[in-house]
Design an enzyme around this catalytic site. Structure first.
Site, PDB file in Angstrom:
ATOM      1  N   SER A  65      39.403 106.185   5.952  1.00  0.00           N
ATOM      2  CA  SER A  65      38.668 106.503   4.720  1.00  0.00           C
ATOM      3  C   SER A  65      39.625 106.744   3.546  1.00  0.00           C
ATOM      4  O   SER A  65      40.780 107.083   3.735  1.00  0.00           O
ATOM      5  CB  SER A  65      37.825 107.762   4.930  1.00  0.00           C
TER       6      SER A  65
HETATM    7  N1  SAH Z   1      37.858 109.353  10.644  1.00  0.00           N
HETATM    8  C1  SAH Z   1      38.529 108.066  10.635  1.00  0.00           C
HETATM    9  C2  SAH Z   1      37.751 107.008   9.870  1.00  0.00           C
HETATM   10  C3  SAH Z   1      37.016 106.242  10.798  1.00  0.00           C
HETATM   11  S1  SAH Z   1      36.134 104.788  10.364  1.00  0.00           S
HETATM   12  C4  SAH Z   1      39.931 108.137  10.096  1.00  0.00           C
HETATM   13  O1  SAH Z   1      40.338 109.188   9.584  1.00  0.00           O
HETATM   14  O2  SAH Z   1      40.659 107.152  10.210  1.00  0.00           O
HETATM   15  C5  SAH Z   1      34.748 105.063  11.422  1.00  0.00           C
HETATM   16  C6  SAH Z   1      35.049 105.095  12.905  1.00  0.00           C
HETATM   17  O3  SAH Z   1      33.840 105.398  13.591  1.00  0.00           O
HETATM   18  C7  SAH Z   1      35.529 103.760  13.454  1.00  0.00           C
HETATM   19  O4  SAH Z   1      36.747 103.931  14.127  1.00  0.00           O
HETATM   20  C8  SAH Z   1      34.417 103.353  14.427  1.00  0.00           C
HETATM   21  O5  SAH Z   1      34.884 102.640  15.567  1.00  0.00           O
HETATM   22  C9  SAH Z   1      33.819 104.694  14.802  1.00  0.00           C
HETATM   23  N2  SAH Z   1      32.438 104.640  15.304  1.00  0.00           N
HETATM   24  C10 SAH Z   1      31.419 103.850  14.881  1.00  0.00           C
HETATM   25  N3  SAH Z   1      30.290 104.102  15.581  1.00  0.00           N
HETATM   26  C11 SAH Z   1      30.609 105.088  16.483  1.00  0.00           C
HETATM   27  C12 SAH Z   1      29.872 105.776  17.504  1.00  0.00           C
HETATM   28  N4  SAH Z   1      28.578 105.514  17.748  1.00  0.00           N
HETATM   29  N5  SAH Z   1      30.527 106.716  18.221  1.00  0.00           N
HETATM   30  C13 SAH Z   1      31.833 106.998  17.997  1.00  0.00           C
HETATM   31  N6  SAH Z   1      32.583 106.377  17.054  1.00  0.00           N
HETATM   32  C14 SAH Z   1      31.980 105.441  16.295  1.00  0.00           C
END
Ligand code: SAH
Length: 217
Positions: A65
């Site tokens: 993000s």
């Molecule tokens: N917090 C992260 C940003 C992540 S982007 C950072 O600091 O880098 C969103 C993430 O959510 C992705 O890695 C994606 O694979 C994950 N995601 C999407 N759907 C999900 C689910 N149902 N359960 C767990 N993770 C999920």
């Protein structure tokens, strides 16, 4: 190789000032952003951009993000030391690392095995040992509930009921709600066992929180 130089620290200081100018006022959040070497959570190709207020690919078609988004969601959590925090979407591990710097107990779930493994390695190398899970964020972690705070870092098409149940009374969840390009940031406060208050905080754009049962490698 973990390389955090004076140059990186200087860029971080500037990022903190940018976040301050954009309205982040919680000094504990700004201090945490100042501490975490964000460039180490990006692929080498993007290292020089790490301290711009931008989102970047982290592999498996996912993104880290924007720093402002991380700061904004973290500020909304109003964290107190030792609270139990559940993060959905570990991704690169950057948000997780910011939370760890704030002395809370972090539990984080990721549905991509490769991101789960990669983020774990980086967090451990930085001396952070959150509880990381490979699994489905919609289900939360009933075995570790209740949580003081829950932060969802992917676009949720609806409010996951299981997660509301896993919140303490008095606790809150920060969630970007919506299924298209843009989502509305909401803070949901659990005021009583079956009573919630919702506050809204404007538009953001996240990758989707996916619902299929098969996890990705
Ligand atoms: N917090 C992260 C940003 C992540 S982007 C950072 O600091 O880098 C969103 C993430 O959510 C992705 O890695 C994606 O694979 C994950 N995601 C999407 N759907 C999900 C689910 N149902 N359960 C767990 N993770 C999920």
């Amino acid at each position: 190789m973990l390389n955090d130089t004076y140059r990186h620290k200087g860029m971080r200081r500037k990022l903190v000032e940018l976040l301050r100018s954009k309205g982040i006022t919680d000094e504990t959040v700004l201090d945490a952003i100042d501490m975490v070497p964000r460039h180490l959570f990006l692929d080498n190709a993007f290292v020089n951009f790490a301290y711009k207020n931008q989102a970047f690919p982290i592999g498996s078609e996912q993104t880290i993000s924007h720093p402002f988004t991380v700061a904004f969601q973290t500020q909304l959590l109003e964290l107190k030391k030792s609270e139990k925090v559940l993060e959905i979407g570990t991704g690169s591990g950057y948000q997780c690392s910011v939370l760890m710097e704030m002395s809370v107990k972090v539990f984080s779930i990721e549905r991509h095995r490769s991101l789960h493994m990669k983020s774990k390695k980086m967090l451990n190398q930085l001396g952070h040992f959150p509880k990381l899970f490979f699994g489905d964020g919609y289900k939360g972690l009933p075995g570790y509930a209740p949580f003081d705070k829950i932060i969802i870092t992917a676009a949720a098409p609806f409010i996951p009921q299981d997660l509301l149940e896993q919140l303490k009374v008095g606790g809150m969840m920060v969630i970007p709600l919506g299924d298209s390009d843009k989502q509305e940031m909401q803070r949901i406060i659990k005021v009583a066992e079956n009573e919630f208050q919702t506050e809204t905080y404007g538009e953001f754009s996240f990758v989707p929180m996916l619902q299929d049962k098969s996890f990705k490698s």
